[in-house]
Design an enzyme around this catalytic site. Structure first.
Site, PDB file in Angstrom:
ATOM      1  N   SER A 102      -0.826   4.245  -2.390  1.00  0.00           N
ATOM      2  CA  SER A 102      -1.100   2.825  -2.162  1.00  0.00           C
ATOM      3  C   SER A 102      -0.355   1.959  -3.196  1.00  0.00           C
ATOM      4  O   SER A 102       0.867   1.982  -3.214  1.00  0.00           O
ATOM      5  CB  SER A 102      -2.615   2.621  -2.176  1.00  0.00           C
ATOM      6  OG  SER A 102      -2.948   1.336  -1.758  1.00  0.00           O
ATOM      7  N   ASP A 152      -3.624   2.506   9.732  1.00  0.00           N
ATOM      8  CA  ASP A 152      -3.774   1.963   8.371  1.00  0.00           C
ATOM      9  C   ASP A 152      -3.711   0.432   8.432  1.00  0.00           C
ATOM     10  O   ASP A 152      -2.683  -0.138   8.791  1.00  0.00           O
ATOM     11  CB  ASP A 152      -2.645   2.529   7.489  1.00  0.00           C
ATOM     12  CG  ASP A 152      -2.851   2.210   6.017  1.00  0.00           C
ATOM     13  OD1 ASP A 152      -3.468   1.172   5.718  1.00  0.00           O
ATOM     14  OD2 ASP A 152      -2.379   2.997   5.185  1.00  0.00           O
ATOM     15  N   HIS A 183      -6.267   3.986   5.731  1.00  0.00           N
ATOM     16  CA  HIS A 183      -5.582   3.904   4.438  1.00  0.00           C
ATOM     17  C   HIS A 183      -5.994   5.034   3.488  1.00  0.00           C
ATOM     18  O   HIS A 183      -5.370   5.227   2.456  1.00  0.00           O
ATOM     19  CB  HIS A 183      -5.881   2.532   3.809  1.00  0.00           C
ATOM     20  CG  HIS A 183      -4.976   2.190   2.671  1.00  0.00           C
ATOM     21  ND1 HIS A 183      -3.596   2.123   2.792  1.00  0.00           N
ATOM     22  CD2 HIS A 183      -5.232   1.903   1.371  1.00  0.00           C
ATOM     23  CE1 HIS A 183      -3.067   1.802   1.630  1.00  0.00           C
ATOM     24  NE2 HIS A 183      -4.024   1.671   0.748  1.00  0.00           N
TER      25      HIS A 183
HETATM   26  C1  MLT Z   1      -0.696  -3.424  -2.939  1.00  0.00           C
HETATM   27  O1  MLT Z   1      -1.143  -4.481  -3.281  1.00  0.00           O
HETATM   28  O2  MLT Z   1       0.033  -2.724  -3.652  1.00  0.00           O
HETATM   29  C2  MLT Z   1      -1.038  -2.949  -1.566  1.00  0.00           C
HETATM   30  O3  MLT Z   1      -1.673  -3.957  -0.860  1.00  0.00           O
HETATM   31  C3  MLT Z   1      -1.868  -1.726  -1.576  1.00  0.00           C
HETATM   32  C4  MLT Z   1      -3.143  -1.955  -2.308  1.00  0.00           C
HETATM   33  O4  MLT Z   1      -4.082  -2.496  -1.742  1.00  0.00           O
HETATM   34  O5  MLT Z   1      -3.194  -1.589  -3.457  1.00  0.00           O
END
Ligand code: MLT
Length: 202
Positions: A102, A152, A183
């Site tokens: 992520s 996701d 996710h």
């Molecule tokens: C981010 O902000 O890097 C992406 O949206 C993934 C997350 O939620 O961390």
């Protein structure tokens, strides 16, 4: 940067760079490293950005809207930190696989967008496109595994396709593992990442 370094088994000079998701820390992906290569060294880093008490690797302006200036700054900061950590802990800087989930996958992808072959290869679990409108460095033959969820809500399938195409256009050898998942990380995805790692890295 706050981190954990674990020396690998003698005879294995590979290091896994672990990059957690939003709200996580350097402990989160240790079990994943154990599944992928239990004998490798591990450098697991905590993101330097605090978002209301949640650790991240770079700032964002809203869900999925990145603060580009901070992303560039933090990507360079992480790149330099890896160089310093290699000297401090004595691991082989030229023998590393990034494993990011992520937000950690996004900074790992950003390393690939901003530096020429900054690592040996990368396992990106639920990544997004870190930046648009820039030319990527030369990536011929650079192996990338992407783990993606068809449902996701954060990293949409369209975004995964765009990332795959952009990396491939720069010469990377990209393999995408799709599963009927959201996710979250799944065992099936990690098993596929391990199979890919065993084929590409060892
Ligand atoms: C981010 O902000 O890097 C992406 O949206 C993934 C997350 O939620 O961390």
């Amino acid at each position: 940067m706050k981190h954990i370094f674990k020396q690998g088994k003698q005879g294995n000079d590979h290091t896994l760079l672990l990059l957690h998701g939003t709200g996580g820390d350097e402990n989160d992906l240790l079990p994943i490293a154990e599944m992928i290569d239990p004998e490798a060294s591990v450098l697991s880093v905590r993101g330097n950005v605090d978002e209301n008490g949640m650790n991240r690797f770079f700032r964002r302006l809203g869900e999925g809207i990145f603060d580009e200036e901070d992303l560039i700054f933090r990507t360079k900061e992480l790149h330099e930190f890896i160089d310093e950590a290699a000297k401090e802990h004595g691991f082989d800087r030229n023998n590393m696989t990034a494993i990011g989930y992520s937000n950690g996958a996004n900074i790992a992808a950003s390393l690939l967008y901003h530096f020429e072959k900054p690592l040996n290869d990368a396992i990106l679990l639920h990544p997004m496109v870190p930046r648009r409108g820039i030319d990527l460095p030369e990536m011929t033959g650079f192996p990338v595994f992407i783990g993606a969820g068809a449902n996701d809500p954060i990293c949409s399938p369209e975004e995964t396709d765009e990332l795959e195409k952009t990396l491939s256009a720069a010469g990377a050898l990209v393999e995408v593992f799709w599963a009927n998942q959201g996710h979250q990380l799944t065992r099936e995805e990690v098993d596929n990442a391990k199979a890919w790692y065993d084929n590409n890295t060892k």
